[in-house]
Design a protein around this motif. Structure first.
Motif, PDB file in Angstrom:
ATOM      1  N   LEU A  64      -1.109  17.130  -4.676  1.00 53.93           N
ATOM      2  CA  LEU A  64      -1.841  17.144  -3.411  1.00 53.93           C
ATOM      3  C   LEU A  64      -2.362  15.730  -3.195  1.00 53.93           C
ATOM      4  N   ARG A  65      -2.145  15.183  -2.014  1.00 54.95           N
ATOM      5  CA  ARG A  65      -2.511  13.777  -1.803  1.00 54.95           C
ATOM      6  C   ARG A  65      -3.988  13.543  -2.088  1.00 54.95           C
ATOM      7  N   PRO A  66      -4.287  12.440  -2.800  1.00 57.44           N
ATOM      8  CA  PRO A  66      -5.690  12.082  -3.044  1.00 57.44           C
ATOM      9  C   PRO A  66      -6.225  11.182  -1.922  1.00 57.44           C
ATOM     10  N   GLU A  67      -5.351  10.795  -1.001  1.00 50.46           N
ATOM     11  CA  GLU A  67      -5.755   9.990   0.162  1.00 50.46           C
ATOM     12  C   GLU A  67      -4.674  10.153   1.211  1.00 50.46           C
ATOM     13  N   THR A  68      -5.056  10.011   2.492  1.00 50.10           N
ATOM     14  CA  THR A  68      -4.060  10.168   3.557  1.00 50.10           C
ATOM     15  C   THR A  68      -3.238   8.896   3.741  1.00 50.10           C
ATOM     16  N   ALA A  69      -3.730   7.790   3.200  1.00 55.73           N
ATOM     17  CA  ALA A  69      -3.128   6.477   3.463  1.00 55.73           C
ATOM     18  C   ALA A  69      -1.651   6.398   3.099  1.00 55.73           C
ATOM     19  N   GLN A  70      -1.269   6.949   1.939  1.00 54.80           N
ATOM     20  CA  GLN A  70       0.117   6.767   1.493  1.00 54.80           C
ATOM     21  C   GLN A  70       1.121   7.410   2.445  1.00 54.80           C
ATOM     22  N   GLY A  71       0.737   8.521   3.085  1.00 49.82           N
ATOM     23  CA  GLY A  71       1.617   9.122   4.090  1.00 49.82           C
ATOM     24  C   GLY A  71       1.917   8.156   5.221  1.00 49.82           C
ATOM     25  N   ILE A  72       0.933   7.328   5.531  1.00 51.45           N
ATOM     26  CA  ILE A  72       1.132   6.312   6.575  1.00 51.45           C
ATOM     27  C   ILE A  72       2.125   5.260   6.105  1.00 51.45           C
TER      28      ILE A  72
END
Lengths: 540, 540
Positions: free
Chosen positions: B247-255
Motif C-alpha cells: 500500500l503506497r506510503p505516499e501519493t508522490a510516487q504514483g505521480i
C-alpha cells in the motif's frame, strides 16, 4: 456513417490513454493487472461525477415519498477496519470465488470460468457419447481446438477435456464480434452436437476424470475450493493471524459500523441516510474489460435507514430515483436497464434487489452492472449488533418504540460511472476535424471551455489570457494558443469540452468573441463581457 | 478567562467525537489503533480543505515568479502499484524503523522510543557511576520508578535498566503539562545527576547488558533491526514473494510513474506540476496524538517539474506560497513555523527542504509537521528511469535540449490539515451558551448556515423550509427546529457554523430574518430575499 474497423472498446481505451483520461497503472514497469490510473481529464471527470453525486445525495437530496426533503449525511471511514467487521458482514466466509488447482501444470483456475459442453459425435454411433470439457480461448486458437476435438473424440470417446474460458463474455457473442463465429461454429456443428454445462455442475466423479487445461493427463484437477476476494494485510510489527486485517471490499460496512455514532451525534432519525464515496479493493481472479472490473475501484454508496414497515416504499423510491439520476447524468434510457433480481438469485437476507445496468460495448446487446439498489432488511445492523454486543436499536422517544432500522442501499460504482459515461459520450463522425469526440453532459465535462487567441500575436493573447484568468475562477478552463484553430477545436472535441471561445480580430475591434458549440459545431458571437454569464447559463 | 482542567487535546478529541467530526474507527469492535473515521462534520470540513487545495493548485494555481500563471494538472493513481516502484523509490530498503525484540518478554519496541540517561548518584562516591536506562511512563508510575531507581542504584552500580518511553512528547514537557514535573524532577535531582542519551547511541556491548523494559534479567534485548513501514498485501491467488505488493506510503510516487504519460498526453512542459489528493498508509509502530500520526491518512501532494537550473528559484517560490496558503486557510502566523532542514538532516538527494510546522497543543511550545516542501532534484525520475529502463527525459524542441527535470514537492497532510485547523479554531469562552466553539474560516466550515424557525408553528416552519430549500443549492445548510434558540446557537457554535438565520415574527410581518454572527454573537436584520446574496458575499 462509416465506422472504423477496430472495436468500439479498443478505440475508447486508446482515446482514454491518448488524451489522458485513463492510463494503465505502473505502465513503465509493465503495468499491474487490474489496476488503472486516472490522468488529468479522467480525474476531473471522475471528480465531477463524485461531486454531482454528493450534491444530490448529501447537500440537496431529493424530495422523499412523503413530500419532505430526504435527510442524508456524509461520512468517510477507513479502508482498514477491525477484522471482526468482515466476520459479522459475512465477507470472511462468503465473499469468495471457487478455484481449481491443477497438480500437473501447477496453475489455478476460477471454477466458473470453465464452461463445459457435452459433445456428441454426429458421424459416429449416436449412443456413443464423448463428454468434452472445454471453454473459450483466443480466436487464433480456435482452429487448433476444433482440430484437437475431432482427433481426440475419434480416438477415444471416454476421456474428459477441459479448457480455460477466455474471461470476457459468453463465447457465442465473442466469436460473433470477432467475425469468427461462422467459421468456428460450422466446423463444430458438422462433427458434434453441443450441449452446454457449467464445470461446477459436474459431479466429483466426472471432475476427477478431466484433463486440466494446461495438462496432458486426466485427473489432475482438484475439486473447487473457496478463495476469498478480500486483500489482506497485517497491522503492527508481527504478521500473524491476530494482526491480519483486510482492505474493505465495499464502503458500506464502514457506514454500518458508525451508524450508531452518527445517530447519537447528528440531528437525524429514521428515515435518514449515510453516504460515502471511497476506494474499495477486490482481489479479482480475472480483472477485465478496462475499468469495468478492476482490483482497486471507487464506490458511491448510501445506506438509508428506515422503520421496518416502510422498507418496500423506500426501496421503490430509491430504485426510481437512481435510475432518474443516471439519466440526468447523460445515460440514455435505451442504454439503462432495471434488472429486478429474482427471489432465488438475491442474497438470502435481501427482501428485494434491483441492478441498474448499462449496455456497455462489451456486454451489448446485454447489460452489465452500474449500480445495485438492495433492500438489505436489518441484516447488517443485526449482525454487527450480535458480533459487537452493542445495542444498535433506534429508540423512538415520541412513539415509545425501539427497533433495528431496515436499510435500503443504493450502491453505485464511481469507476464504472466514469466508464458508462465515456461509452455513452463516445461519438464517431468522419466529417469532423476529430472523428472521435465525447458528447459529455456539459456540467460533467473535465474542461468547460477552451480559450484560444486566434493567432498568437496582435494583442490577442493578452485579451485571451485576461479572459482565461477571469473564467477559471468559476469554471475549469484551458488556455491554448498552439496550432491551427481547427486542431485546437479537434483537441477539445476529444476531451469533451462543450465550448471553445476564440479571441479574434473582431474581439479587438468590437469586443465580441466567437463561441463554438461542441455538439453542433456551430459558432456564435458573444460580447466579451457576457462570456461568463453565457457559460454559467449553459452549464447550470 | 478561566480554562477547564482537562487538557486542550482531550477537550478537542471529545468535541470531535460528540459533534461528529472524528470517531475512532471500528469503535463498536473496540477500535483499531491508528485508524480514525470522519463523521458528517469532519467529512465536510476535510472535503472543503481538499477542494480549496485543488482549486488553488489545479483550477486556479498562483502566479509564478515569472509573472505567468503556474500550470498544474491533477491525477489520481492507484494505491497499489507495481512493487518495483518501491524498489526504485528507496522505500523498500530505506523506509523503516529500527525495532528491538525482548527475548524474555517476547515484546517488541521501537529503538528510538527508548531514551537513555546516564545517571550519577549524588550521595555516593562521585566516581562510581550507575548507568540507568529508562524512559517515560504514565504519571501514576513515576513514583514507583523513582523508588526503583534509588533502590537498584544503591544495591548495584553496574546493571543497565531500560524503560519504554511513553510515546507522546519529550518527558519534561509531558510532566509539566500534567503538573507532576516538580514532584518527579525534584526527587530525581536530589539523588541523581541525569545526562540524556538515545538508546541507539549505546554500543553493542552496553546494549547487551540492558534489562528489557518488561523483563527481569539483563541481556534480553536483541540489537535494533529494521522494520519496514509499508503495509504489504498479495495480488492474485497465490501469496508469495512474487505476488507481494505494498500500500503506497505516499501519493508522490504514483505521480512520478505517470509523469511521462502526462507529459505526452497533456499540453504541458516544464515548469509544470502534477497534483494528487489521496490516501496513504504507514504501519506506524506507535500511532499517536489523535489524527496526527495515523496508519491510514490523506495527503495532498504536488510534484513540480522544472528545468534543473531553476530549481532553487521554484523551491523558494513554493515554500513561500504554501506558507501563505495555510495562512489563508486560517492558521495564524504565530502558530506556523518554517523549519529549514539543515544539510546534515535532509535526505541525501535533496538540495533543500523546509517543513511547514504547526504548533499543535501536544507539541507546544514546539511545532510539528504539517507539510514538507522538498527540492528533490532529479532523484525520483532518475531512479524510475534506471529501474524501468524507460527514458524519462523531457525533450525541449525549441531549445533543442533534453534533460531530466528537477522536482519541487510541496507535500501536505490533509488529515493533519484538518487537525491543525481544528486546533486553531478551538475557542473556549464560559460566557457563551456553548463555552466551546470553533472559529473556522467561514468558507471551510462544514455548515455555512443554520436555518431556524423561532417556534415550530405560526407559519414559521414553512418560511424557514422554503428558505432552506433555496439556500442549500448554493451553500451547505442545516435546518433545525428543535429546542430553544439558544441551544440551537450553541450547537452551531460547536460545529463552527458562521451564520444562524432565524425566521421569527418579524419575518412574517416585515419579511426580515435575524442573522446571528458566530464570532461576534451579534445579530442583524436582513431582508428575506437578500439572505442568499448576504451569504455569498460573506463566504466569498
Amino acid at each position: 456513417m462509416p465506422q472504423p474497423e477496430t472495436s468500439l472498446m479498443n478505440r475508447l481505451v486508446s482515446l482514454c490513454k491518448r488524451r489522458g483520461f485513463v492510463y494503465p497503472a505502473s505502465e513503465i514497469y509493465g503495468g499491474l493487472n487490474g489496476f488503472w490510473d486516472f490522468g488529468p481529464l479522467g480525474t476531473q471527470l471522475k471528480n465531477n461525477i463524485r461531486d454531482a453525486w454528493w450534491r444530490d445525495m448529501v447537500d440537496c437530496p431529493p424530495i422523499g415519498p412523503d413530500g419532505q426533503p430526504v435527510s442524508i449525511v456524509g461520512i468517510d471511514t477507513s479502508i482498514i477496519q477491525h477484522p471482526k467487521t468482515w466476520e459479522a458482514s459475512g465477507h470472511l466466509s462468503g465473499f469468495a470465488d471457487l478455484m481449481v488447482d491443477c497438480k500437473e501444470s501447477k496453475k489455478r483456475y476460477r471454477a466458473d470460468h470453465i464452461n463445459v459442453f457435452e459433445v456428441t459425435m454426429r458421424d459416429e454411433d449416436k449412443e456413443e457419447k464423448a463428454r468434452l470439457f472445454f471453454s473459450y480461448v483466443e480466436p487464433e486458437q480456435l482452429n487448433e481446438i476444433v482440430a484437437g476435438l475431432i482427433k481426440r473424440t475419434k480416438k477415444d470417446s471416454q476421456y474428459y477435456l477441459s479448457f480455460e474460458r477466455h474471461p470476457r463474455n459468453d463465447s457465442e457473442k465473442y466469436c460473433r464480434e470477432e467475425g469468427l463465429a461462422n467459421n468456428f461454429l460450422s466446423k463444430i456443428q458438422s462433427d458434434f452436437i453441443l450441449i452446454e454445462r457449467p464445470f461446477t455442475a459436474l459431479n466429483a466423479e466426472e471432475q476427477a476424470k478431466v484433463i486440466g487445461p494446461d495438462a496432458k493427463n486426466a485427473g489432475t484437477l482438484t475439486e473447487p475450493r473457496s478463495f476469498n476476494l478480500m486483500f489482506n494485510s497485517y497491522v503492527g510489527v508481527f504478521q500473524n493471524e491476530e494482526s491480519k486485517v483486510y482492505l474493505r471490499p465495499e464502503t458500506a460496512q464502514g457506514i454500518f459500523l458508525q451508524y450508531k455514532n452518527v445517530l447519537d451525534t447528528s440531528r437525524v432519525k429514521p428515515p435518514f441516510g449515510i453516504a460515502q464515496v471511497g476506494k474499495s479493493f477486490r482481489n479479482e481472479v480475472t480483472p477485465r474489460n478496462f475499468i469495468f472490473r478492476t482490483r482497486e475501484f471507487e464506490q458511491m454508496e448510501m445506506e438509508f435507514f428506515v422503520p421496518p414497515e416502510d422498507g418496500m416504499k423506500w426501496y421503490e423510491f430509491w430504485v426510481a430515483e437512481r435510475l432518474r439520476w443516471w439519466g440526468e447524468m447523460g445515460l440514455s434510457k435505451a442504454n439503462i436497464f432495471r434488472h429486478e433480481i429474482g427471489d432465488g438469485d438475491r442474497a438470502f437476507y435481501s427482501a428485494a434487489t434491483a441492478d441498474i445496468e448499462y449496455k456497455y460495448p462489451f456486454t451489448d446487446p446485454n447489460f452489465g452492472e452500474l449500480e445495485g439498489v438492495a433492500y438489505r432488511t436489518d441484516y447488517d445492523l443485526k449482525q454487527h449488533q450480535t458480533f459487537s454486543k452493542t445495542n444498535l436499536e433506534y429508540i423512538d422517544q415520541e412513539a415509545k418504540t425501539r427497533y433495528l432500522p431496515h436499510v435500503i442501499e443504493p450502491a453505485a460504482g464511481l469507476t464504472r460511472g466514469v466508464l458508462a459515461l465515456l461509452c455513452e459520450a463516445y461519438q464517431y463522425d468522419e466529417s469532423r476535424a476529430s472523428p472521435e469526440w465525447l458528447k459529455l453532459k456539459p456540467s460533467l465535462a473535465p474542461i468547460k471551455a477552451g480559450i484560444f487567441p486566434l493567432v498568437n500575436k496582435d494583442g490577442m493573447p493578452e485579451v485571451a489570457e485576461k479572459l482565461f484568468m477571469d473564467l477559471r475562477k468559476t469554471h475549469t478552463c484551458q488556455y491554448d494558443a498552439k496550432q491551427s484553430i481547427g486542431k485546437r477545436y479537434a483537441r477539445m472535441d476529444e476531451a469533451g469540452t462543450p465550448f471553445c471561445i476564440t479571441i479574434d480580430g473582431d474581439t479587438l475591434t468590437s469586443q465580441n468573441v466567437t463561441i463554438r458549440n461542441r455538439d453542433t459545431a456551430q459558432q456564435e458571437k458573444v460580447a466579451l463581457d457576457q462570456v461568463k454569464s453565457y457559460l454559467s447559463t449553459k452549464l447550470s
